[in-house]
Design a protein around this motif. Structure first.
Motif, PDB file in Angstrom:
ATOM      1  N   LYS A 185       3.916   5.267  -5.361  1.00  0.00           N
ATOM      2  CA  LYS A 185       4.203   5.585  -7.103  1.00  0.00           C
ATOM      3  C   LYS A 185       2.243   6.300  -7.670  1.00  0.00           C
ATOM      4  O   LYS A 185       2.541   6.883  -8.711  1.00  0.00           O
ATOM      5  CB  LYS A 185       3.490   3.887  -7.596  1.00  0.00           C
ATOM      6  N   ASP A 186       1.539   6.053  -7.385  1.00  0.00           N
ATOM      7  CA  ASP A 186       0.553   6.425  -8.148  1.00  0.00           C
ATOM      8  C   ASP A 186       0.920   8.529  -7.663  1.00  0.00           C
ATOM      9  O   ASP A 186       0.299   8.761  -9.014  1.00  0.00           O
ATOM     10  CB  ASP A 186      -1.142   6.391  -7.357  1.00  0.00           C
ATOM     11  N   ARG A 187       1.189   9.128  -6.013  1.00  0.00           N
ATOM     12  CA  ARG A 187       1.797  10.310  -6.504  1.00  0.00           C
ATOM     13  C   ARG A 187       2.787  10.474  -7.771  1.00  0.00           C
ATOM     14  O   ARG A 187       3.092  12.202  -8.136  1.00  0.00           O
ATOM     15  CB  ARG A 187       2.504  10.661  -5.069  1.00  0.00           C
ATOM     16  N   TYR A 240      11.235   5.736  -5.272  1.00  0.00           N
ATOM     17  CA  TYR A 240      10.619   4.303  -5.411  1.00  0.00           C
ATOM     18  C   TYR A 240      12.004   3.447  -4.605  1.00  0.00           C
ATOM     19  O   TYR A 240      11.195   2.478  -3.592  1.00  0.00           O
ATOM     20  CB  TYR A 240      10.191   3.794  -6.033  1.00  0.00           C
ATOM     21  N   ASN A 252       2.397  13.095 -14.618  1.00  0.00           N
ATOM     22  CA  ASN A 252       1.343  13.356 -15.781  1.00  0.00           C
ATOM     23  C   ASN A 252       0.834  14.746 -15.715  1.00  0.00           C
ATOM     24  O   ASN A 252       0.800  15.564 -16.806  1.00  0.00           O
ATOM     25  CB  ASN A 252      -0.286  12.767 -15.579  1.00  0.00           C
ATOM     26  N   LYS A 309       0.915  -1.635   0.033  1.00  0.00           N
ATOM     27  CA  LYS A 309      -0.280  -0.543   0.306  1.00  0.00           C
ATOM     28  C   LYS A 309       1.254   1.076   0.277  1.00  0.00           C
ATOM     29  O   LYS A 309       0.404   2.186  -0.733  1.00  0.00           O
ATOM     30  CB  LYS A 309      -1.290   0.132   1.639  1.00  0.00           C
ATOM     31  N   ILE A 350       3.251   9.202 -10.027  1.00  0.00           N
ATOM     32  CA  ILE A 350       2.704   9.194 -11.152  1.00  0.00           C
ATOM     33  C   ILE A 350       2.068  10.280 -12.007  1.00  0.00           C
ATOM     34  O   ILE A 350       1.999  10.995 -13.290  1.00  0.00           O
ATOM     35  CB  ILE A 350       1.945   7.794 -11.395  1.00  0.00           C
ATOM     36  N   GLU A 351       1.382  10.733 -11.113  1.00  0.00           N
ATOM     37  CA  GLU A 351      -0.003  11.986 -10.811  1.00  0.00           C
ATOM     38  C   GLU A 351       1.003  12.866 -10.747  1.00  0.00           C
ATOM     39  O   GLU A 351       0.652  14.463 -12.354  1.00  0.00           O
ATOM     40  CB  GLU A 351      -0.261  11.837  -9.611  1.00  0.00           C
ATOM     41  N   LYS A 364       2.051   1.605  -3.813  1.00  0.00           N
ATOM     42  CA  LYS A 364       1.981   1.872  -4.158  1.00  0.00           C
ATOM     43  C   LYS A 364       1.033   3.425  -4.381  1.00  0.00           C
ATOM     44  O   LYS A 364       0.934   4.082  -5.217  1.00  0.00           O
ATOM     45  CB  LYS A 364       0.375   1.327  -4.326  1.00  0.00           C
ATOM     46  N   ALA A 365       1.265   4.167  -3.132  1.00  0.00           N
ATOM     47  CA  ALA A 365       0.763   5.140  -2.659  1.00  0.00           C
ATOM     48  C   ALA A 365       1.684   6.424  -3.415  1.00  0.00           C
ATOM     49  O   ALA A 365       1.534   7.391  -3.878  1.00  0.00           O
ATOM     50  CB  ALA A 365       0.403   5.703  -0.547  1.00  0.00           C
TER      51      ALA A 365
END
Length: 138
Positions: free
Chosen positions: A47-49, A119, A55, A41, A51-52, A44-45
């Motif tokens: 990684k999501d930040r 990461y 983007n 978790k 990627i955001e 993933k959190a």
């Protein structure tokens, strides 16, 4: 104090695992499955930040590139009828757009370089965190 020192102090006082840890009673240890889930978790959190953020930078870069292209097309179409002062204004606007694009490209490249490091840094931090020691046991 520098901005980096402030960030380090904030990071030190913030428990990066608290949003992912299940409620434990007393000094209860996490099971291997719980520790693995917490680790996943947290990664993933992050990684999501990352990627955001990439983007967002890419969207700004695409927008500025499209605006520059549109400016250049309009200039080529209206070049003959354009008075000299307008041409100078156009050239200045193009120069500013190219500068912003260059900065965004550098920012995106830097973000991509740092993302992998961040990461791996979090992964290492998680593996050495005593609350997740169940991950190390067989």
């Amino acid at each position: 104090e520098s901005e980096e020192e402030e960030e380090e102090k904030t990071e030190a006082s913030y428990d990066y695992l608290s949003p992912f840890l299940p409620p434990l009673i007393g000094m209860q240890q996490l099971t291997r499955e719980q520790a693995f889930e917490v680790r996943e978790k947290a990664l993933k959190a992050l990684k999501d930040r990352l990627i955001e953020r990439a983007n967002i930078i890419q969207a700004r870069l695409d927008e500025d590139t499209a605006n520059l292209s549109k400016q250049q097309q309009n200039f080529q179409r209206d070049r003959e009828a354009m008075p000299q002062p307008h041409e100078e204004i156009y050239e200045k606007a193009v120069e500013e757009s190219k500068f912003r694009i260059h900065i965004l490209e550098k920012r995106l490249k830097r973000h991509e370089e740092q993302a992998l490091y961040k990461y791996y840094e979090l992964d290492h931090k998680l593996r050495s965190d005593p609350r997740l020691e169940a991950l190390l046991s067989l």
